[in-house]
Scaffold this motif. Sequence first.
Motif, PDB file in Angstrom:
ATOM      1  N   ILE A  44      62.451  74.788  92.533  1.00  0.00           N
ATOM      2  CA  ILE A  44      62.973  74.054  93.695  1.00  0.00           C
ATOM      3  C   ILE A  44      62.794  74.877  94.970  1.00  0.00           C
ATOM      4  CG2 ILE A  44      65.079  73.153  94.762  1.00  0.00           C
ATOM      5  CD1 ILE A  44      66.017  72.439  91.889  1.00  0.00           C
ATOM      6  N   GLU A  45      63.088  76.173  94.878  1.00  0.00           N
ATOM      7  CA  GLU A  45      62.942  77.054  96.039  1.00  0.00           C
ATOM      8  C   GLU A  45      61.499  77.081  96.537  1.00  0.00           C
ATOM      9  OE1 GLU A  45      62.923  81.854  96.709  1.00  0.00           O
ATOM     10  OE2 GLU A  45      64.563  81.025  95.503  1.00  0.00           O
ATOM     11  N   LEU A  46      60.552  77.189  95.621  1.00  0.00           N
ATOM     12  CA  LEU A  46      59.142  77.235  96.004  1.00  0.00           C
ATOM     13  C   LEU A  46      58.661  75.892  96.543  1.00  0.00           C
ATOM     14  CD1 LEU A  46      57.733  79.355  93.039  1.00  0.00           C
ATOM     15  CD2 LEU A  46      58.022  80.091  95.412  1.00  0.00           C
ATOM     16  N   MET A  47      59.150  74.812  95.975  1.00  0.00           N
ATOM     17  CA  MET A  47      58.792  73.480  96.480  1.00  0.00           C
ATOM     18  C   MET A  47      59.283  73.307  97.917  1.00  0.00           C
ATOM     19  SD  MET A  47      57.161  71.489  94.161  1.00  0.00           S
ATOM     20  CE  MET A  47      57.669  69.780  94.394  1.00  0.00           C
ATOM     21  N   ASP A  48      60.505  73.762  98.172  1.00  0.00           N
ATOM     22  CA  ASP A  48      61.043  73.702  99.535  1.00  0.00           C
ATOM     23  C   ASP A  48      60.225  74.574 100.474  1.00  0.00           C
ATOM     24  OD1 ASP A  48      63.031  71.975  98.731  1.00  0.00           O
ATOM     25  OD2 ASP A  48      64.578  73.531  98.549  1.00  0.00           O
ATOM     26  N   GLN A  49      59.870  75.754 100.003  1.00  0.00           N
ATOM     27  CA  GLN A  49      59.073  76.679 100.805  1.00  0.00           C
ATOM     28  C   GLN A  49      57.718  76.067 101.178  1.00  0.00           C
ATOM     29  OE1 GLN A  49      58.742  80.642  99.109  1.00  0.00           O
ATOM     30  NE2 GLN A  49      56.713  80.915 100.022  1.00  0.00           N
ATOM     31  N   ALA A  50      57.127  75.364 100.230  1.00  0.00           N
ATOM     32  CA  ALA A  50      55.815  74.755 100.466  1.00  0.00           C
ATOM     33  C   ALA A  50      55.905  73.415 101.183  1.00  0.00           C
ATOM     34  CB  ALA A  50      55.083  74.568  99.136  1.00  0.00           C
ATOM     35  N   GLY A  51      57.112  72.834 101.225  1.00  0.00           N
ATOM     36  CA  GLY A  51      57.265  71.508 101.824  1.00  0.00           C
ATOM     37  C   GLY A  51      56.727  70.402 100.952  1.00  0.00           C
TER      38      GLY A  51
END
Length: 199
Positions: A44-51
Amino acid sequence: MKYVCMDTSHRHLVIALIEDQTVVAGCAIPSWKKQSETIFPKWIELMDQAGWQASQIGALVVSVGPGSYTGVRIAMTIAKVFATTRNVPLYTLSTLQLYAGMMENAYVMLDARSNRAYVGKLHNGVFIEEPSIKTLDEIKAERNDDLNLIGDLDLLGMPKTEVDFVANFCDLKPLWQLVQNPHTLVPCYLKEQSAYLVK
């Protein structure tokens, strides 16, 4: 296309978000026996980071082992469920490939306990010898200067090597194997289930 790559088969939690040929975000965190607790928060954190949104994911990539009996199944189960429910392609690669990347004359060894290791010889990501389990004495006997050792080298009293798992996922893209039927995908264990109880 947007790809989510995952590996929980050995000592790390590895997640790579790749768009076409480029790494957008990723992590490789030491998480021995904790991958199941950390994989979703990090994803989830990486998905948010990547948008990125889940609906944008075009395919999943997962390592199939060899490695920890439970660890291999964590990422594989998640990838199979996501791929089937979202109806997106699922690709695989060996954990030994993930360690070797595109290295020439790579000799990967991963702890299989009981003074043994999972072993793979690879050249530019391609196996030149079938993956197997060997004793540490067998590994010592076949070491030579032409081989680039990587993995759990502390088993031989050598410093562990640093591996860029996220970059390797991307570099190995031409070697990803498409899974025709995710329901039939099973881990590559290299040893019987009962052997995992041996310490």
